[in-house]
Scaffold this motif. Sequence first.
Motif, PDB file in Angstrom:
ATOM      1  N   GLY A 196       0.833  -1.194   0.000  1.00 39.18           N
ATOM      2  CA  GLY A 196       0.000   0.000   0.000  1.00 39.18           C
ATOM      3  C   GLY A 196       0.866   1.241   0.000  1.00 39.18           C
ATOM      4  N   PHE A 249     -11.561  12.942  -1.274  1.00 36.14           N
ATOM      5  CA  PHE A 249     -10.492  11.942  -1.308  1.00 36.14           C
ATOM      6  C   PHE A 249     -11.059  10.526  -1.371  1.00 36.14           C
ATOM      7  CE2 PHE A 249      -7.388   9.244   1.037  1.00 36.14           C
ATOM      8  CZ  PHE A 249      -6.341   9.321   0.128  1.00 36.14           C
ATOM      9  N   ILE A 250     -12.045  10.227  -0.536  1.00 36.68           N
ATOM     10  CA  ILE A 250     -12.664   8.897  -0.526  1.00 36.68           C
ATOM     11  C   ILE A 250     -13.338   8.620  -1.868  1.00 36.68           C
ATOM     12  CG2 ILE A 250     -14.483   7.482   0.520  1.00 36.68           C
ATOM     13  CD1 ILE A 250     -11.945   7.687   2.220  1.00 36.68           C
ATOM     14  N   VAL A 290     -10.508   7.702  -4.201  1.00 42.19           N
ATOM     15  CA  VAL A 290      -9.951   6.396  -3.848  1.00 42.19           C
ATOM     16  C   VAL A 290     -10.894   5.266  -4.276  1.00 42.19           C
ATOM     17  CG1 VAL A 290      -9.347   4.914  -1.887  1.00 42.19           C
ATOM     18  CG2 VAL A 290      -8.501   7.260  -1.974  1.00 42.19           C
ATOM     19  N   GLU A 291     -12.169   5.399  -3.950  1.00 38.09           N
ATOM     20  CA  GLU A 291     -13.138   4.354  -4.292  1.00 38.09           C
ATOM     21  C   GLU A 291     -13.350   4.244  -5.793  1.00 38.09           C
ATOM     22  OE1 GLU A 291     -16.548   5.234  -1.838  1.00 38.09           O
ATOM     23  OE2 GLU A 291     -15.648   4.215  -0.112  1.00 38.09           O
ATOM     24  N   LYS A 316     -11.147   4.269  -7.922  1.00 39.39           N
ATOM     25  CA  LYS A 316     -10.038   3.448  -8.397  1.00 39.39           C
ATOM     26  C   LYS A 316     -10.150   1.995  -7.927  1.00 39.39           C
ATOM     27  CE  LYS A 316      -7.685   6.780 -10.323  1.00 39.39           C
ATOM     28  NZ  LYS A 316      -7.444   6.791 -11.755  1.00 39.39           N
ATOM     29  N   TRP A 373      -9.939   1.185  -4.732  1.00 41.21           N
ATOM     30  CA  TRP A 373      -9.055   1.112  -3.572  1.00 41.21           C
ATOM     31  C   TRP A 373      -9.860   1.407  -2.314  1.00 41.21           C
ATOM     32  CZ3 TRP A 373      -5.458   5.235  -6.126  1.00 41.21           C
ATOM     33  CH2 TRP A 373      -4.847   4.698  -7.260  1.00 41.21           C
ATOM     34  N   PHE A 374      -9.213   1.345  -1.154  1.00 35.83           N
ATOM     35  CA  PHE A 374      -9.858   1.767   0.089  1.00 35.83           C
ATOM     36  C   PHE A 374      -8.856   2.515   0.942  1.00 35.83           C
ATOM     37  CE2 PHE A 374      -8.204  -2.433   0.992  1.00 35.83           C
ATOM     38  CZ  PHE A 374      -7.675  -2.325   2.264  1.00 35.83           C
ATOM     39  N   PHE A 375      -9.382   3.305   1.872  1.00 35.64           N
ATOM     40  CA  PHE A 375      -8.557   4.136   2.743  1.00 35.64           C
ATOM     41  C   PHE A 375      -8.853   3.807   4.193  1.00 35.64           C
ATOM     42  CE2 PHE A 375      -8.266   8.120   5.294  1.00 35.64           C
ATOM     43  CZ  PHE A 375      -6.901   8.309   5.218  1.00 35.64           C
TER      44      PHE A 375
END
Length: 58
Positions: free
Chosen positions: A6, A29-30, A33-34, A36, A38-40
């Motif tokens: 990561g 940002f979320i 990220v989502e 793509k 992905w997760f944060f």
Amino acid sequence: MKSPFGVQIEGSIYANEGDLRPNEFLNAFIEFVESKGWFFGGGTYQVDEEGEKIDDID
């Protein structure tokens, strides 16, 4: 099974004009990220122009 790698982010983000609130940034940002896949995991907090944490805003 290989564990995934990561990226850890450390830094401060400022708006060109006005104040940037943690929830405003985190929502955008979320969403990025989502989009793509992905997760944060983590958090945010408000800082002043010197990068010092501000406890009483937002």
